[in-house]
Design a protein around this motif. Structure first.
Motif, short mmCIF file in Angstrom:
data_model
loop_
_atom_site.label_atom_id
_atom_site.label_comp_id
_atom_site.label_asym_id
_atom_site.label_seq_id
_atom_site.Cartn_x
_atom_site.Cartn_y
_atom_site.Cartn_z
N HIS A 279 59.04 95.76 43.96
CA HIS A 279 60.54 95.87 43.49
C HIS A 279 60.97 94.31 43.26
CE1 HIS A 279 60.22 95.35 47.91
NE2 HIS A 279 61.05 94.53 47.74
N MET A 280 62.27 94.76 42.55
CA MET A 280 63.04 93.37 41.96
C MET A 280 64.20 92.99 42.87
SD MET A 280 62.27 94.15 38.07
CE MET A 280 64.07 93.95 37.68
N CYS A 281 64.55 91.63 42.87
CA CYS A 281 65.70 91.01 43.49
C CYS A 281 66.90 91.73 42.69
CB CYS A 281 65.68 89.67 43.62
SG CYS A 281 64.30 88.76 44.48
N GLY A 282 67.98 91.94 43.58
CA GLY A 282 69.23 92.38 42.93
C GLY A 282 69.04 94.34 42.79
N TYR B 223 59.49 88.62 51.34
CA TYR B 223 58.19 88.19 51.22
C TYR B 223 58.04 88.69 49.68
CZ TYR B 223 57.23 88.78 56.03
OH TYR B 223 56.95 88.65 57.42
N ASN B 224 58.92 89.20 48.78
CA ASN B 224 58.82 89.28 47.37
C ASN B 224 59.69 88.22 46.56
OD1 ASN B 224 57.17 91.69 46.81
ND2 ASN B 224 58.15 92.38 48.36
N GLY B 225 60.05 87.44 47.44
CA GLY B 225 60.89 86.23 46.67
C GLY B 225 62.46 86.39 46.89
N CYS B 226 63.02 87.36 47.24
CA CYS B 226 64.29 87.55 47.40
C CYS B 226 65.00 87.10 48.57
CB CYS B 226 64.62 89.02 47.32
SG CYS B 226 63.65 89.95 46.02
#
Length: 100
Positions: free
Chosen positions: A46-49, A74-77
């Motif tokens: 998934h993506m941030c936001g 963990y996904n950079g968000c």
């Protein structure tokens, strides 16, 4: 002579310290395994936001919110939180919203 929990001076019997430390370590490791299992259930693509549907997510459950936040982190968000999708009722779909 039987092993006592409290010495005659009122202090803790020093022979119990290793047992207490072992119990503390066991409790901490069980807590980490339980929390890690929640995070493993969340998607990692998934993506941030954005918000992704996740049936394990529950806005009223502290553990689920922590797992959602960890999965997003963990996904950079910047973390995340569980939300209700659609009409917002308790029976509606649930998801994890990742902060930018």
């Amino acid at each position: 002579m039987a092993c006592r929990f409290v010495s005659a001076r009122g202090g803790v019997d020093m022979r119990l310290i290793p047992l207490l430390l072992l119990l503390l370590l066991l409790a901490a490791s069980l807590a980490m395994v339980t929390r890690a299992a929640w995070v493993g259930d969340y998607a990692s693509d998934h993506m941030c936001g954005r918000t992704f549907v996740e049936e394990h997510c529950d806005p009223a459950d502290t553990t689920a919110n922590h797992a959602c936040s960890d999965a997003c982190h963990y996904n950079g968000c910047g973390g995340g939180r569980c939300v209700y999708l659609g009409s917002g009722g308790v029976g509606s779909a649930r998801g994890c919203h990742c902060l930018p």
